[in-house]
Write a protein that holds these residues in place. Structure first.
Motif, mmCIF file in Angstrom:
data_model
loop_
_atom_site.group_PDB
_atom_site.id
_atom_site.type_symbol
_atom_site.label_atom_id
_atom_site.label_comp_id
_atom_site.label_asym_id
_atom_site.label_seq_id
_atom_site.Cartn_x
_atom_site.Cartn_y
_atom_site.Cartn_z
ATOM 1 N N ALA A 1 0.297 -1.437 0.222
ATOM 2 C CA ALA A 1 -0.038 -0.479 -0.127
ATOM 3 C C ALA A 1 0.962 1.063 0.008
ATOM 4 C CB ALA A 1 -0.605 -0.079 1.101
ATOM 5 N N GLN A 2 2.311 1.223 0.894
ATOM 6 C CA GLN A 2 2.728 2.384 1.222
ATOM 7 C C GLN A 2 3.684 2.425 -0.780
ATOM 8 O OE1 GLN A 2 3.281 4.911 2.626
ATOM 9 N NE2 GLN A 2 4.741 5.442 4.161
ATOM 10 N N ARG A 3 3.982 1.520 -1.467
ATOM 11 C CA ARG A 3 4.405 1.989 -2.997
ATOM 12 C C ARG A 3 3.724 2.161 -3.650
ATOM 13 N NH1 ARG A 3 7.503 4.108 -4.648
ATOM 14 N NH2 ARG A 3 8.178 3.662 -6.945
ATOM 15 N N ALA A 4 2.105 1.440 -3.485
ATOM 16 C CA ALA A 4 0.947 2.166 -4.430
ATOM 17 C C ALA A 4 1.309 3.962 -4.568
ATOM 18 C CB ALA A 4 0.036 1.343 -4.067
ATOM 19 N N HIS A 5 1.010 3.999 -2.476
ATOM 20 C CA HIS A 5 0.691 5.546 -2.892
ATOM 21 C C HIS A 5 2.324 6.546 -2.814
ATOM 22 C CE1 HIS A 5 0.456 8.702 0.596
ATOM 23 N NE2 HIS A 5 -0.429 9.085 -0.960
ATOM 24 N N ALA A 6 3.083 5.624 -2.687
ATOM 25 C CA ALA A 6 4.429 6.361 -3.462
ATOM 26 C C ALA A 6 4.269 6.034 -4.898
ATOM 27 C CB ALA A 6 5.286 5.548 -2.688
ATOM 28 N N ASN A 7 3.997 5.345 -5.423
ATOM 29 C CA ASN A 7 3.736 5.215 -7.100
ATOM 30 C C ASN A 7 3.096 6.684 -7.663
ATOM 31 O OD1 ASN A 7 3.091 4.310 -9.803
ATOM 32 N ND2 ASN A 7 5.299 3.946 -9.196
ATOM 33 N N PHE A 8 2.087 6.532 -6.985
ATOM 34 C CA PHE A 8 0.962 7.523 -7.109
ATOM 35 C C PHE A 8 1.948 8.834 -7.285
ATOM 36 C CE2 PHE A 8 -3.232 10.389 -5.943
ATOM 37 C CZ PHE A 8 -3.087 10.141 -7.027
ATOM 38 N N LEU A 9 1.982 9.269 -6.065
ATOM 39 C CA LEU A 9 2.041 10.402 -5.994
ATOM 40 C C LEU A 9 3.516 10.885 -6.989
ATOM 41 C CD1 LEU A 9 2.832 11.029 -1.872
ATOM 42 C CD2 LEU A 9 1.257 12.179 -3.537
ATOM 43 N N GLU A 10 4.471 10.122 -7.339
ATOM 44 C CA GLU A 10 5.546 9.991 -8.145
ATOM 45 C C GLU A 10 4.169 10.599 -9.581
ATOM 46 O OE1 GLU A 10 7.575 6.506 -8.959
ATOM 47 O OE2 GLU A 10 8.146 6.778 -6.266
ATOM 48 N N ASN A 11 3.204 10.108 -10.303
ATOM 49 C CA ASN A 11 3.021 10.288 -11.516
ATOM 50 C C ASN A 11 1.905 11.042 -11.100
ATOM 51 O OD1 ASN A 11 3.908 8.213 -13.363
ATOM 52 N ND2 ASN A 11 3.696 6.935 -10.769
ATOM 53 N N SER A 12 1.301 11.545 -9.947
ATOM 54 C CA SER A 12 -0.049 12.144 -10.061
ATOM 55 C C SER A 12 0.341 13.298 -11.066
ATOM 56 C CB SER A 12 -0.960 11.797 -8.976
ATOM 57 O OG SER A 12 -0.156 13.180 -8.167
ATOM 58 N N SER A 13 0.969 14.016 -10.236
ATOM 59 C CA SER A 13 1.092 15.576 -10.218
ATOM 60 C C SER A 13 1.252 16.268 -12.274
ATOM 61 C CB SER A 13 2.392 16.699 -9.493
ATOM 62 O OG SER A 13 3.797 15.723 -10.161
ATOM 63 N N GLN A 14 2.024 15.166 -12.786
ATOM 64 C CA GLN A 14 2.439 15.646 -14.009
ATOM 65 C C GLN A 14 0.974 14.919 -14.632
ATOM 66 O OE1 GLN A 14 5.307 13.159 -15.235
ATOM 67 N NE2 GLN A 14 4.910 10.992 -14.040
ATOM 68 N N THR A 15 0.251 14.127 -14.273
ATOM 69 C CA THR A 15 -0.682 13.315 -14.606
ATOM 70 C C THR A 15 -1.888 14.932 -14.977
ATOM 71 O OG1 THR A 15 -0.140 11.117 -14.510
ATOM 72 C CG2 THR A 15 -2.343 11.935 -15.576
ATOM 73 N N MET A 16 -1.620 15.358 -13.920
ATOM 74 C CA MET A 16 -2.881 16.208 -13.953
ATOM 75 C C MET A 16 -2.394 17.518 -14.501
ATOM 76 S SD MET A 16 -3.804 16.220 -10.045
ATOM 77 C CE MET A 16 -2.248 16.649 -8.664
ATOM 78 N N LEU A 17 -0.997 17.947 -15.075
ATOM 79 C CA LEU A 17 -0.891 19.266 -16.228
ATOM 80 C C LEU A 17 -1.800 18.454 -16.940
ATOM 81 C CD1 LEU A 17 0.510 21.605 -15.826
ATOM 82 C CD2 LEU A 17 2.310 20.600 -16.503
ATOM 83 N N PHE A 18 -0.685 17.078 -17.323
ATOM 84 C CA PHE A 18 -1.020 17.043 -19.330
ATOM 85 C C PHE A 18 -2.338 16.967 -19.015
ATOM 86 C CE2 PHE A 18 2.504 13.947 -18.789
ATOM 87 C CZ PHE A 18 3.713 14.691 -19.132
ATOM 88 N N ILE A 19 -3.765 16.480 -18.295
ATOM 89 C CA ILE A 19 -5.079 16.646 -18.317
ATOM 90 C C ILE A 19 -5.438 17.464 -18.686
ATOM 91 C CG2 ILE A 19 -7.074 16.819 -17.221
ATOM 92 C CD1 ILE A 19 -5.937 13.683 -15.916
ATOM 93 N N LEU A 20 -4.836 19.176 -17.397
ATOM 94 C CA LEU A 20 -5.560 20.512 -18.142
ATOM 95 C C LEU A 20 -4.357 20.907 -19.285
ATOM 96 C CD1 LEU A 20 -4.285 21.420 -14.165
ATOM 97 C CD2 LEU A 20 -6.805 21.570 -15.315
ATOM 98 N N ALA A 21 -3.409 20.495 -19.776
ATOM 99 C CA ALA A 21 -3.021 21.337 -21.049
ATOM 100 C C ALA A 21 -3.252 20.796 -22.410
ATOM 101 C CB ALA A 21 -1.405 20.685 -20.504
ATOM 102 N N ALA A 22 -3.772 19.021 -21.920
ATOM 103 C CA ALA A 22 -4.144 18.665 -23.092
ATOM 104 C C ALA A 22 -5.663 19.016 -23.385
ATOM 105 C CB ALA A 22 -4.303 17.131 -22.672
ATOM 106 N N GLY A 23 -6.757 19.069 -22.157
ATOM 107 C CA GLY A 23 -7.647 19.831 -21.857
ATOM 108 C C GLY A 23 -7.986 21.325 -22.897
ATOM 109 N N LEU A 24 -7.053 22.151 -23.579
ATOM 110 C CA LEU A 24 -7.063 23.339 -24.371
ATOM 111 C C LEU A 24 -7.200 23.259 -25.330
ATOM 112 C CD1 LEU A 24 -4.085 25.362 -22.390
ATOM 113 C CD2 LEU A 24 -6.625 25.341 -21.747
ATOM 114 N N LYS A 25 -6.935 22.127 -25.746
ATOM 115 C CA LYS A 25 -6.905 21.600 -27.072
ATOM 116 C C LYS A 25 -8.677 20.595 -27.695
ATOM 117 C CE LYS A 25 -5.060 21.409 -31.614
ATOM 118 N NZ LYS A 25 -4.064 21.058 -32.527
#
Length: 151
Positions: free
Chosen positions: A65-89
């Motif tokens: 569970a701890q590793r899944a959480h850490a992996n989530f944190l490693e990936n979530s911020s960039q994914t949020m940025l990608f969604i917000l940026a890609a969503g513009l077009k």
């Protein structure tokens, strides 16, 4: 001067990037917190030792569970940025891919923590999130960024 116009349906993009993903992060943290006591891993230690895992199966589950959480944190911020940026077009596509990413990460979490497969191998259930994340990166890099550079 650069003018940024957001599409009418950009609210759905925001709902996934700034709503669903943070909620999933909260769920990760809640699971880790709940499993910590049974694993007998005191604060400030992040993981159970190999010896603890051999003696207590809940310690192994806590580590997963701890590793899944850490992996989530490693990936979530960039994914949020990608969604917000890609969503513009591409608002519908970004919303759909973002939702698929959340589904993949949910399956990743479930498989990692609750599948009972050794060494967290159940995480493969949601491993497709990586392809979705790559698609979002591609939309951002080659779809939106290219257009912004041309201004």
């Amino acid at each position: 001067m650069l003018t940024l116009t957001v599409p009418e349906n950009y609210g759905a993009v925001i709902a996934v990037a700034l709503g669903a993903i943070p909620v999933l992060g909260f769920i990760h943290g809640s699971i880790v917190t709940r499993l910590r006591k049974g694993a007998e891993v005191p604060y400030p230690h992040c993981y159970a030792t190999v010896e603890q895992c051999k003696a207590n199966p809940k310690a192994e589950q806590f580590n997963c569970a701890q590793r899944a959480h850490a992996n989530f944190l490693e990936n979530s911020s960039q994914t949020m940025l990608f969604i917000l940026a890609a969503g513009l077009k591409y608002p519908q596509l970004a919303t759909g891919l973002g939702s698929l990413w959340v589904l993949g990460r949910s399956l990743f979490l479930y498989g990692y923590v609750y599948s009972g497969k050794p060494r967290g191998r159940g995480r493969i259930y949601g491993g497709f999130y990586l392809f979705v994340q790559g698609a979002l990166w591609g939309l951002t890099s080659f779809g939106v960024a290219r257009e912004l550079i041309s201004y």
